[in-house]
Design an enzyme around this catalytic site. Structure first.
Site, PDB file in Angstrom:
ATOM      1  N   HIS A  64      52.439  57.891  45.234  1.00 42.36           N
ATOM      2  CA  HIS A  64      53.021  58.152  46.543  1.00 42.36           C
ATOM      3  C   HIS A  64      52.098  57.613  47.634  1.00 42.36           C
ATOM      4  O   HIS A  64      50.909  57.396  47.418  1.00 42.36           O
ATOM      5  CB  HIS A  64      53.274  59.645  46.750  1.00 42.36           C
ATOM      6  CG  HIS A  64      52.014  60.453  46.729  1.00 42.36           C
ATOM      7  ND1 HIS A  64      51.463  60.913  45.547  1.00 42.36           N
ATOM      8  CD2 HIS A  64      51.188  60.855  47.704  1.00 42.36           C
ATOM      9  CE1 HIS A  64      50.346  61.574  45.819  1.00 42.36           C
ATOM     10  NE2 HIS A  64      50.162  61.558  47.125  1.00 42.36           N
ATOM     11  N   ALA A 115      35.915  47.367  37.211  1.00 39.26           N
ATOM     12  CA  ALA A 115      35.445  48.637  37.748  1.00 39.26           C
ATOM     13  C   ALA A 115      35.564  48.634  39.270  1.00 39.26           C
ATOM     14  O   ALA A 115      35.297  47.632  39.930  1.00 39.26           O
ATOM     15  CB  ALA A 115      34.002  48.875  37.332  1.00 39.26           C
ATOM     16  N   THR A 120      46.539  46.697  44.488  1.00 38.69           N
ATOM     17  CA  THR A 120      47.591  46.892  45.480  1.00 38.69           C
ATOM     18  C   THR A 120      48.840  46.080  45.192  1.00 38.69           C
ATOM     19  O   THR A 120      49.872  46.297  45.818  1.00 38.69           O
ATOM     20  CB  THR A 120      47.083  46.523  46.884  1.00 38.69           C
ATOM     21  OG1 THR A 120      46.683  45.149  46.883  1.00 38.69           O
ATOM     22  CG2 THR A 120      45.890  47.391  47.290  1.00 38.69           C
ATOM     23  N   ARG A 135      41.896  41.097  43.113  1.00 35.96           N
ATOM     24  CA  ARG A 135      42.436  39.735  43.095  1.00 35.96           C
ATOM     25  C   ARG A 135      42.168  39.138  41.714  1.00 35.96           C
ATOM     26  O   ARG A 135      41.176  39.468  41.068  1.00 35.96           O
ATOM     27  CB  ARG A 135      41.741  38.875  44.139  1.00 35.96           C
ATOM     28  CG  ARG A 135      41.904  39.383  45.556  1.00 35.96           C
ATOM     29  CD  ARG A 135      41.777  38.252  46.563  1.00 35.96           C
ATOM     30  NE  ARG A 135      41.735  38.649  47.946  1.00 35.96           N
ATOM     31  CZ  ARG A 135      42.700  39.254  48.624  1.00 35.96           C
ATOM     32  NH1 ARG A 135      43.787  39.592  48.032  1.00 35.96           N
ATOM     33  NH2 ARG A 135      42.566  39.546  49.899  1.00 35.96           N
TER      34      ARG A 135
END
Length: 172
Positions: A64, A115, A120, A135
Site C-alpha cells: 500500500h 542489499a 520501485t 536499477r
C-alpha cells in the site's frame, strides 16, 4: 484445531509468523527460505512469492501507498482513500538484506535484488538490480561470469570444512 494450535510446540516464531501470513492470504511456493526480520505487508493476500525464493533479513514488502495519509488530510473528498498494488516475486530469486519492494512491483524469474535496494519498478527475468532506486546493473549470466573466479563450492560443507576452504582461497 488449526495448524498453529496443533503444531504450536514445533513451530519457531518465524514459522508461526509465516503460517499467520499464509492464513491471511500470502501465496508462497516451494523451497523458499525467509530469514528473520522480514515484513511482508499488511495485505498479505496481495503478495505472491514463487518457488525457490530466498528473502534475507530485514526485507520489507509493502502493498500500500502511505502517501495517502497526506491526501486524506488535504482533500476532504479523499478522506477514506487508500492505494494498493500487488507484489509478485518470480521463481528462483534472491532478495538481498534490507531490500524494500514497493506496491505494484513484479520481480521476474531468476533475479537478484541487491542489499538495501529500493525496488520501485518491475524487474525483468534474469536481471540483477541494486541501488536506490533499484536499477538494472547486469544480467544473472554477467554476474556469474564476473564472479566465476570467486565462487567456492562450500554449500554442503560443515562449518569447520567451510572455514578451512575459505581461508585457503581468500587472500589475507
Amino acid at each position: 484445531m488449526g495448524l498453529l494450535s496443533t503444531l504450536k510446540w514445533k513451530l519457531t516464531p518465524a514459522d508461526k509468523k509465516l503460517a499467520i501470513l499464509k492464513k491471511g492470504g500470502l501465496t508462497i511456493g516451494r523451497g523458499c527460505e525467509i530469514l528473520n526480520g522480514y515484513e511482508l505487508g499488511s495485505e498479505p493476500w496481495l503478495v505472491t512469492i514463487g518457488d525457490n525464493v530466498r528473502i534475507t533479513g530485514g526485507v520489507k514488502i509493502t502493498t500500500h501507498d502511505g502517501g495517502c495519509w497526506v491526501l486524506r488530510h488535504k482533500y476532504p473528498e479523499l478522506a477514506d482513500c487508500d492505494r494498493f498494488g500487488r507484489v509478485t516475486i518470480g521463481d528462483n530469486c534472491h532478495i538481498g538484506m534490507n531490500a524494500m519492494i514497493l506496491p505494484g512491483v513484479t520481480i521476474g524469474r531468476d533475479c537478484i535484488v541487491g542489499a538495501c535496494a529500493v525496488v520501485t519498478h518491475d524487474v525483468p527475468d534474469g536481471t540483477v538490480v541494486a541501488g536506490v532506486p533499484a536499477r538494472p546493473i547486469c544480467t544473472v549470466e554477467e554476474y556469474r561470469d564476473k564472479h566465476a573466479h570467486e565462487l567456492l563450492m562450500t554449500k554442503h560443507m560443515s562449518r569447520d570444512e567451510k572455514r578451512a576452504h575459505v581461508e585457503t582461497h581468500l587472500p589475507k
